[in-house]
Design an enzyme around this catalytic site. Structure first.
Site, PDB file in Angstrom:
ATOM      1  N   ARG A   1       2.406  66.090 -12.000  1.00 52.81           N
ATOM      2  CA  ARG A   1       1.165  66.560 -12.604  1.00 52.81           C
ATOM      3  C   ARG A   1       1.206  66.327 -14.121  1.00 52.81           C
ATOM      4  O   ARG A   1       2.250  65.987 -14.662  1.00 52.81           O
ATOM      5  CB  ARG A   1       1.040  68.069 -12.366  1.00 52.81           C
ATOM      6  CG  ARG A   1       2.243  68.826 -12.963  1.00 52.81           C
ATOM      7  CD  ARG A   1       2.129  70.324 -12.919  1.00 52.81           C
ATOM      8  NE  ARG A   1       3.169  70.957 -13.713  1.00 52.81           N
ATOM      9  CZ  ARG A   1       4.405  71.228 -13.313  1.00 52.81           C
ATOM     10  NH1 ARG A   1       4.776  70.914 -12.087  1.00 52.81           N
ATOM     11  NH2 ARG A   1       5.275  71.799 -14.126  1.00 52.81           N
TER      12      ARG A   1
ATOM     13  N   GLU B   1      14.340  67.193 -10.978  1.00 49.07           N
ATOM     14  CA  GLU B   1      13.163  67.017 -10.137  1.00 49.07           C
ATOM     15  C   GLU B   1      12.102  66.232 -10.888  1.00 49.07           C
ATOM     16  O   GLU B   1      12.217  66.017 -12.096  1.00 49.07           O
ATOM     17  CB  GLU B   1      12.608  68.370  -9.682  1.00 49.07           C
ATOM     18  CG  GLU B   1      12.266  69.324 -10.804  1.00 49.07           C
ATOM     19  CD  GLU B   1      11.973  70.748 -10.273  1.00 49.07           C
ATOM     20  OE1 GLU B   1      10.799  71.113 -10.250  1.00 49.07           O
ATOM     21  OE2 GLU B   1      12.917  71.470  -9.905  1.00 49.07           O
TER      22      GLU B   1
ATOM     23  N   GLY C   1      12.619  76.317 -10.624  1.00 47.57           N
ATOM     24  CA  GLY C   1      13.576  77.403 -10.808  1.00 47.57           C
ATOM     25  C   GLY C   1      13.399  78.560  -9.843  1.00 47.57           C
ATOM     26  O   GLY C   1      14.144  79.537  -9.898  1.00 47.57           O
TER      27      GLY C   1
ATOM     28  N   GLU D   1      12.570  65.418 -14.814  1.00 49.70           N
ATOM     29  CA  GLU D   1      13.320  66.509 -15.428  1.00 49.70           C
ATOM     30  C   GLU D   1      14.818  66.276 -15.322  1.00 49.70           C
ATOM     31  O   GLU D   1      15.318  65.974 -14.231  1.00 49.70           O
ATOM     32  CB  GLU D   1      13.011  67.772 -14.625  1.00 49.70           C
ATOM     33  CG  GLU D   1      12.431  68.916 -15.392  1.00 49.70           C
ATOM     34  CD  GLU D   1      12.289  70.122 -14.484  1.00 49.70           C
ATOM     35  OE1 GLU D   1      11.152  70.411 -14.120  1.00 49.70           O
ATOM     36  OE2 GLU D   1      13.316  70.736 -14.125  1.00 49.70           O
TER      37      GLU D   1
HETATM   38  C1  MV4 Z   1      20.271  73.719 -12.359  1.00 47.46           C
HETATM   39  C2  MV4 Z   1      20.940  74.432 -13.378  1.00 47.46           C
HETATM   40  C3  MV4 Z   1      22.294  74.242 -13.506  1.00 47.46           C
HETATM   41  N1  MV4 Z   1      22.948  73.433 -12.648  1.00 47.46           N
HETATM   42  N2  MV4 Z   1      20.972  72.933 -11.525  1.00 47.46           N
HETATM   43  C4  MV4 Z   1      15.874  75.499 -12.992  1.00 47.46           C
HETATM   44  C5  MV4 Z   1      14.592  74.756 -12.876  1.00 47.46           C
HETATM   45  C6  MV4 Z   1      14.855  73.671 -11.926  1.00 47.46           C
HETATM   46  N3  MV4 Z   1      14.123  72.498 -12.262  1.00 47.46           N
HETATM   47  C7  MV4 Z   1      16.319  73.434 -11.992  1.00 47.46           C
HETATM   48  N4  MV4 Z   1      16.886  74.562 -12.709  1.00 47.46           N
HETATM   49  C8  MV4 Z   1      18.212  74.586 -12.982  1.00 47.46           C
HETATM   50  N5  MV4 Z   1      18.966  73.808 -12.177  1.00 47.46           N
HETATM   51  C9  MV4 Z   1      22.279  72.794 -11.684  1.00 47.46           C
HETATM   52  N6  MV4 Z   1      22.941  72.013 -10.845  1.00 47.46           N
HETATM   53  C10 MV4 Z   1      20.185  75.238 -14.214  1.00 47.46           C
HETATM   54  C11 MV4 Z   1      18.823  75.335 -14.011  1.00 47.46           C
HETATM   55  C12 MV4 Z   1      18.133  76.233 -14.881  1.00 47.46           C
HETATM   56  C13 MV4 Z   1      17.117  75.805 -15.699  1.00 47.46           C
HETATM   57  C14 MV4 Z   1      16.709  74.471 -15.739  1.00 47.46           C
HETATM   58  C15 MV4 Z   1      15.684  74.060 -16.545  1.00 47.46           C
HETATM   59  C16 MV4 Z   1      15.037  75.006 -17.346  1.00 47.46           C
HETATM   60  C17 MV4 Z   1      15.420  76.303 -17.331  1.00 47.46           C
HETATM   61  C18 MV4 Z   1      16.467  76.744 -16.526  1.00 47.46           C
HETATM   62  C19 MV4 Z   1      16.860  78.059 -16.566  1.00 47.46           C
HETATM   63  C20 MV4 Z   1      17.865  78.470 -15.753  1.00 47.46           C
HETATM   64  C21 MV4 Z   1      18.504  77.572 -14.914  1.00 47.46           C
END
Ligand code: MV4
Length: 449
Positions: free
Chosen positions: A291, A287, A165, A275
């Site tokens: 780990r 992703e 993030g 994830e």
């Molecule tokens: C996103 C998303 C919405 N749409 N991708 C944040 C962590 C990273 N692994 C990817 N993340 C996000 N990607 C798209 N295309 C929203 C998030 C995101 C989020 C994801 C997982 C856990 C918490 C989060 C908090 C805000 C945004």
């Protein structure tokens, strides 16, 4: 099997790894900064080596000091835990080049998955669903605009070298795109020493669902179901549970098998987390974390498997201890992260724990390295432990969690316990319909943010 393992971490996870080693008859070496001499994991380890002053860069991120500690203690393998050097391909490479074993995937696999565009392409090739997005990195303003128009607004700009993030920009209109693209590139350069960014369609109110995978060095991978980590604030998870209240058995089997097959395809070994975002009935790959994760205990509680022991087993070359068809997911587990921080402002609250009493009783687990009289140093992450419960179903797990939280006494420092106590009594949490944005809303509504 290894006779001695060096644990390149601190706090509750260092203790967690020590305990697995202890049960396997493996000697442990703790490494610590001068700020951590009084830590529980240092006291319990068979040997300990001071690797530097308090700042992480000079101790827990100091590769030469850690390698020297492994050399003088004759350790055969290094477990990186989470955070610090746990997803650093160069660290894994140096360990292997020194003739030691790294408890984790091969350096090239860590490198592949650390590049979010290469990881995304590897998943597309394996048939794992991804969010509509750019084909690889976006190299110019005009390409950014073309891509965003094609996939439709809102979009999210992410750093190729990012993850977790950090360094993401949500863009709601064409007018805002070019500026966001420029800022995203310069921040990506600053944070990750790689200016490349890519663009995806922004998913508005998803849940964060992750599949636990375990793979051996003989080309076989299994999945252990999912965890729901949607309760987070500013990318800091606060509570995790397994199974997810939003995932059906059919979805679990489908996504689990896709993840395990993808892991086999890329030559993955060790513990890994795939994830996903869940929006309606659609899953989108985000992703892979290479780990052991903070929230691994909820998977242990519903599978009965010790994930750290399994990591050590497969790192030593043994095949997986269990076949996919023998994995049974039983009941429900929830974990609360206990942070030494103000529950309203989230400002860290280091200091001395004047009173400490951990909850007990059946189906209650506390993974923590603190004790009464322990002084929490100000240099590191504020997480001081985790409370994990198990129940036959979600309702029983929540009721047990509420009881255990009410029993837990930590005085002398502010902690997140009061926030957890409010949360377990909330209707939306109890009915399981929360998404990624729920906690932020909850903090506003309960007038504490
Ligand atoms: C996103 C998303 C919405 N749409 N991708 C944040 C962590 C990273 N692994 C990817 N993340 C996000 N990607 C798209 N295309 C929203 C998030 C995101 C989020 C994801 C997982 C856990 C918490 C989060 C908090 C805000 C945004």
């Amino acid at each position: 099997m290894f006779k001695k393992i060096l644990i390149a971490n601190r706090g509750e996870i260092a203790l967690r790894i020590h305990r697995a080693c202890q049960e396997m008859g493996i000697q442990t070496v703790a490494v610590h900064s001068t700020a951590d001499v009084d830590s529980m994991y240092v006291k319990l380890a068979d040997e300990s080596v001071c690797i530097g002053p308090p700042p992480s860069l000079k101790s827990y991120l100091n590769v030469s000091a850690i390698m020297a500690a492994a050399e003088i203690t004759d350790a055969e393998a290094i477990h990186p835990g989470y955070g610090f050097l746990s997803e650093n391909p160069e660290f894994a490479e140096i360990i292997k080049a020194s003739g030691l074993s790294y408890i984790g995937p091969e350096p090239d696999v860590i490198r592949l998955l650390g590049d979010k565009v290469r990881a995304r392409n590897a998943m597309i090739a394996a048939g794992v669903p991804v969010v509509p997005g750019s084909e690889g990195a976006v190299h110019s303003e005009s390409q950014a605009l073309r891509t965003a128009r094609e996939i439709g607004f809102p979009v999210i700009i992410k750093a190729v070298g990012g993850g977790g993030g950090r360094g993401m920009k949500v863009v709601h209109s064409e007018a805002a795109l070019i500026n966001a693209y420029t800022v995203a590139r310069s921040e990506a350069m600053q944070f990750f020493k790689n200016e490349n960014v890519y663009i995806e369609r922004f998913i508005e109110a998803p849940r964060h669902v992750e599949i636990q995978v375990m793979a051996d060095k003989h080309g076989r991978a299994i999945h252990l179901g999912e965890r729901d980590c949607s309760l987070q604030r500013r990318h800091q998870k606060l509570l995790e549970e397994a199974p997810s209240p939003a995932v059906s058995p059919e979805q679990r089997e489908h996504l689990g098998n896709l993840s395990a097959r993808a892991a086999e395809r890329i030559g993955y070994s060790g513990a890994g987390t795939f994830e996903f975002l869940l929006s309606g009935d659609d899953f989108f790959f985000m992703e892979v974390n290479t780990r052991i994760q903070v929230e691994h205990p909820v998977t242990e509680m519903i599978t009965g498997m010790d994930l750290v022991k399994e990591q050590i087993n497969v790192a030593s070359g043994k095949p997986l201890s269990i076949k996919q068809e023998d994995v049974v997911l039983d009941g429900h587990s929830i974990e609360c992260r206990i942070n030494a921080e103000d529950p309203d402002t989230f400002i860290p609250s280091p200091g001395t724990i004047s009173e400490y009493h951990a909850p007990g009783g059946g189906w209650v687990r506390v993974d923590s390295g603190v004790y009464q009289g322990y002084r929490i140093p100000p240099y590191y992450d504020s997480m001081i432990g985790k409370l994990i419960v198990h129940g036959r179903d979600r309702k029983e797990a929540i009721d047990r969690l509420q009881r255990a939280l009410d029993e837990y006494v930590i005085n002398g420092v502010a902690t997140s316990l009061p926030l957890h106590r409010r949360l377990v009594r909330d209707g939306t949490f109890r009915n399981g319909t929360y998404d990624l944005h729920f906690l932020e809303q909850f903090l506003k509504n309960t007038g504490q943010d």
